[in-house]
Design a protein around this motif. Sequence first.
Motif, PDB file in Angstrom:
ATOM      1  N   TRP A  75      73.878  71.815 -41.540  1.00  0.00           N
ATOM      2  CA  TRP A  75      75.432  71.194 -41.351  1.00  0.00           C
ATOM      3  C   TRP A  75      75.684  70.318 -40.293  1.00  0.00           C
ATOM      4  O   TRP A  75      76.160  69.257 -39.911  1.00  0.00           O
ATOM      5  CB  TRP A  75      76.439  72.009 -41.873  1.00  0.00           C
ATOM      6  CG  TRP A  75      76.625  73.436 -40.715  1.00  0.00           C
ATOM      7  CD1 TRP A  75      76.116  74.486 -40.736  1.00  0.00           C
ATOM      8  CD2 TRP A  75      77.504  73.212 -39.687  1.00  0.00           C
ATOM      9  NE1 TRP A  75      76.593  75.082 -39.799  1.00  0.00           N
ATOM     10  CE2 TRP A  75      77.371  74.383 -39.095  1.00  0.00           C
ATOM     11  CE3 TRP A  75      78.543  72.204 -39.228  1.00  0.00           C
ATOM     12  CZ2 TRP A  75      78.166  74.701 -37.750  1.00  0.00           C
ATOM     13  CZ3 TRP A  75      79.173  72.513 -38.087  1.00  0.00           C
ATOM     14  CH2 TRP A  75      79.038  73.734 -37.369  1.00  0.00           C
ATOM     15  N   ARG A  82      77.212  66.357 -46.395  1.00  0.00           N
ATOM     16  CA  ARG A  82      75.753  66.072 -46.869  1.00  0.00           C
ATOM     17  C   ARG A  82      74.758  67.119 -46.893  1.00  0.00           C
ATOM     18  O   ARG A  82      73.757  67.328 -47.782  1.00  0.00           O
ATOM     19  CB  ARG A  82      75.231  64.884 -45.947  1.00  0.00           C
ATOM     20  CG  ARG A  82      76.107  63.614 -46.094  1.00  0.00           C
ATOM     21  CD  ARG A  82      75.486  62.457 -45.038  1.00  0.00           C
ATOM     22  NE  ARG A  82      73.951  62.466 -44.935  1.00  0.00           N
ATOM     23  CZ  ARG A  82      73.277  62.257 -43.848  1.00  0.00           C
ATOM     24  NH1 ARG A  82      74.119  62.072 -42.668  1.00  0.00           N
ATOM     25  NH2 ARG A  82      71.852  62.289 -43.872  1.00  0.00           N
ATOM     26  N   SER A  83      75.050  68.018 -45.858  1.00  0.00           N
ATOM     27  CA  SER A  83      74.017  69.151 -45.826  1.00  0.00           C
ATOM     28  C   SER A  83      73.743  70.064 -47.189  1.00  0.00           C
ATOM     29  O   SER A  83      72.892  70.626 -47.367  1.00  0.00           O
ATOM     30  CB  SER A  83      74.387  69.811 -44.825  1.00  0.00           C
ATOM     31  OG  SER A  83      75.466  70.813 -44.982  1.00  0.00           O
ATOM     32  N   LEU A  84      74.930  69.920 -48.109  1.00  0.00           N
ATOM     33  CA  LEU A  84      74.890  70.594 -49.243  1.00  0.00           C
ATOM     34  C   LEU A  84      73.709  70.227 -50.115  1.00  0.00           C
ATOM     35  O   LEU A  84      73.053  70.892 -50.961  1.00  0.00           O
ATOM     36  CB  LEU A  84      76.191  70.375 -50.193  1.00  0.00           C
ATOM     37  CG  LEU A  84      77.345  70.895 -49.421  1.00  0.00           C
ATOM     38  CD1 LEU A  84      78.676  70.583 -50.405  1.00  0.00           C
ATOM     39  CD2 LEU A  84      77.300  72.554 -49.067  1.00  0.00           C
ATOM     40  N   TRP A  85      73.037  68.986 -49.685  1.00  0.00           N
ATOM     41  CA  TRP A  85      71.760  68.612 -50.721  1.00  0.00           C
ATOM     42  C   TRP A  85      70.831  67.954 -49.821  1.00  0.00           C
ATOM     43  O   TRP A  85      70.008  67.046 -50.208  1.00  0.00           O
ATOM     44  CB  TRP A  85      72.183  67.662 -52.053  1.00  0.00           C
ATOM     45  CG  TRP A  85      72.541  66.116 -51.508  1.00  0.00           C
ATOM     46  CD1 TRP A  85      71.338  65.081 -51.463  1.00  0.00           C
ATOM     47  CD2 TRP A  85      73.444  65.445 -51.018  1.00  0.00           C
ATOM     48  NE1 TRP A  85      71.844  64.095 -51.155  1.00  0.00           N
ATOM     49  CE2 TRP A  85      73.116  64.098 -51.001  1.00  0.00           C
ATOM     50  CE3 TRP A  85      74.813  65.937 -51.025  1.00  0.00           C
ATOM     51  CZ2 TRP A  85      74.312  63.268 -50.552  1.00  0.00           C
ATOM     52  CZ3 TRP A  85      75.863  64.995 -50.507  1.00  0.00           C
ATOM     53  CH2 TRP A  85      75.348  63.738 -50.451  1.00  0.00           C
ATOM     54  N   SER A  86      70.861  68.366 -48.552  1.00  0.00           N
ATOM     55  CA  SER A  86      69.874  68.049 -47.782  1.00  0.00           C
ATOM     56  C   SER A  86      69.059  69.187 -47.030  1.00  0.00           C
ATOM     57  O   SER A  86      70.008  70.335 -46.889  1.00  0.00           O
ATOM     58  CB  SER A  86      70.524  66.943 -46.476  1.00  0.00           C
ATOM     59  OG  SER A  86      69.700  66.743 -45.409  1.00  0.00           O
ATOM     60  N   LEU A 101      78.831  64.095 -56.158  1.00  0.00           N
ATOM     61  CA  LEU A 101      79.127  64.675 -54.747  1.00  0.00           C
ATOM     62  C   LEU A 101      78.513  63.508 -53.900  1.00  0.00           C
ATOM     63  O   LEU A 101      79.165  63.150 -53.009  1.00  0.00           O
ATOM     64  CB  LEU A 101      78.293  65.881 -54.417  1.00  0.00           C
ATOM     65  CG  LEU A 101      78.368  66.362 -52.800  1.00  0.00           C
ATOM     66  CD1 LEU A 101      79.678  66.496 -52.526  1.00  0.00           C
ATOM     67  CD2 LEU A 101      77.471  67.509 -52.568  1.00  0.00           C
ATOM     68  N   ARG A 102      77.651  62.875 -54.256  1.00  0.00           N
ATOM     69  CA  ARG A 102      77.213  61.713 -53.461  1.00  0.00           C
ATOM     70  C   ARG A 102      77.963  60.642 -53.447  1.00  0.00           C
ATOM     71  O   ARG A 102      78.230  59.749 -52.587  1.00  0.00           O
ATOM     72  CB  ARG A 102      75.741  61.413 -53.907  1.00  0.00           C
ATOM     73  CG  ARG A 102      75.635  60.553 -55.384  1.00  0.00           C
ATOM     74  CD  ARG A 102      74.189  60.248 -55.759  1.00  0.00           C
ATOM     75  NE  ARG A 102      74.158  59.479 -56.627  1.00  0.00           N
ATOM     76  CZ  ARG A 102      72.920  58.930 -57.230  1.00  0.00           C
ATOM     77  NH1 ARG A 102      71.816  59.170 -56.809  1.00  0.00           N
ATOM     78  NH2 ARG A 102      72.898  58.350 -58.252  1.00  0.00           N
ATOM     79  N   HIS A 159      74.545  70.247 -64.888  1.00  0.00           N
ATOM     80  CA  HIS A 159      75.736  70.221 -64.258  1.00  0.00           C
ATOM     81  C   HIS A 159      75.592  68.710 -63.779  1.00  0.00           C
ATOM     82  O   HIS A 159      74.682  68.331 -62.986  1.00  0.00           O
ATOM     83  CB  HIS A 159      76.209  71.000 -63.139  1.00  0.00           C
ATOM     84  CG  HIS A 159      77.246  70.448 -62.443  1.00  0.00           C
ATOM     85  ND1 HIS A 159      78.564  70.383 -62.978  1.00  0.00           N
ATOM     86  CD2 HIS A 159      77.514  70.016 -61.085  1.00  0.00           C
ATOM     87  CE1 HIS A 159      79.625  69.952 -62.143  1.00  0.00           C
ATOM     88  NE2 HIS A 159      78.824  69.621 -60.979  1.00  0.00           N
ATOM     89  N   SER A 213      76.639  66.093 -60.912  1.00  0.00           N
ATOM     90  CA  SER A 213      77.348  66.197 -59.744  1.00  0.00           C
ATOM     91  C   SER A 213      77.496  64.709 -59.394  1.00  0.00           C
ATOM     92  O   SER A 213      76.947  63.835 -59.469  1.00  0.00           O
ATOM     93  CB  SER A 213      76.319  66.641 -58.759  1.00  0.00           C
ATOM     94  OG  SER A 213      76.669  66.485 -57.263  1.00  0.00           O
ATOM     95  N   ARG A 258      74.996  60.106 -65.001  1.00  0.00           N
ATOM     96  CA  ARG A 258      76.477  60.030 -64.676  1.00  0.00           C
ATOM     97  C   ARG A 258      77.261  58.910 -65.103  1.00  0.00           C
ATOM     98  O   ARG A 258      77.005  57.967 -65.817  1.00  0.00           O
ATOM     99  CB  ARG A 258      76.401  59.902 -63.037  1.00  0.00           C
ATOM    100  CG  ARG A 258      75.550  60.925 -62.401  1.00  0.00           C
ATOM    101  CD  ARG A 258      75.676  60.661 -60.727  1.00  0.00           C
ATOM    102  NE  ARG A 258      75.114  59.342 -60.356  1.00  0.00           N
ATOM    103  CZ  ARG A 258      75.650  58.502 -59.677  1.00  0.00           C
ATOM    104  NH1 ARG A 258      76.935  58.843 -59.167  1.00  0.00           N
ATOM    105  NH2 ARG A 258      75.336  57.251 -59.527  1.00  0.00           N
ATOM    106  N   GLU A 295      71.226  82.007 -55.488  1.00  0.00           N
ATOM    107  CA  GLU A 295      72.399  81.252 -55.667  1.00  0.00           C
ATOM    108  C   GLU A 295      73.057  81.748 -57.232  1.00  0.00           C
ATOM    109  O   GLU A 295      74.301  81.229 -57.174  1.00  0.00           O
ATOM    110  CB  GLU A 295      72.112  79.682 -55.909  1.00  0.00           C
ATOM    111  CG  GLU A 295      71.871  79.209 -54.301  1.00  0.00           C
ATOM    112  CD  GLU A 295      70.736  79.638 -53.619  1.00  0.00           C
ATOM    113  OE1 GLU A 295      70.504  79.349 -52.352  1.00  0.00           O
ATOM    114  OE2 GLU A 295      69.594  80.079 -54.445  1.00  0.00           O
TER     115      GLU A 295
END
Length: 240
Positions: A211, A203-207, A26-27, A22, A24, A153, A5
Amino acid sequence: MPRLEHSHKPGDIAKRLRHGPHVSYLRDWVYGGIDGTVTTFAVMAGVVGADLSATVVVILGLANLLADGFSMAASNFTGTKAERDEYEQLRSMEERHIDLAPEGEREEIRQIFRGKGFEGEALETVVNVLSQHRESWIEAMMAEEHGMAAVQRSPARAALYTFIAFVVCGSVPLLPYLARVDQPEWPSAIMTAAVFFAIGSVRSLWSPKSWWLAGTETLIIGMLAAGVAYAVGYGLRGLV
């Protein structure tokens, strides 16, 4: 085919670490988007099931967007702030314990890293190095003893992103009604289903789920919520 990555060249590593971890949000986007779409479409499905007018659908849908969106943002703000307050309280406790009982804290570090497989001289080296650097010592105790991340956060940003996602995604079911299309129920349902699937896919970005599986899962949950609301509205239509 497996891929990396990011670069592992020494210069690139130094540059990446210099900016720190970083944060995040996103959630917050995903939670706000899912809740906004589910609740707005569920409210509308209940109204449609009760056989009320399109005007009523729009009024209740917009009211839900603003009121429930603000409520969720406020809840996220409070919850995120509680997490930060808990972190600060635990950090203050660890600082106090290091000052008052340093040997006890050293023993905690020793047992923590012994549990990770360190032994003998290597274990004592870890204990000595960490206990000579106060900030690293505190961060190690926060992470290993309390499971608290050093990166916290922002409550304000978390709430803002949740509210924006709630309003943006939650407005999709209303669009066919605002555009005054003929029989807006089906276009609204199709557009809402697409949003459910898209949010789930994100959600699949952190699961670990793929997808399409994450998207399908969210789609099913969202449409089930809408189906329950429609059934309730349909059952009570004679009372209105």
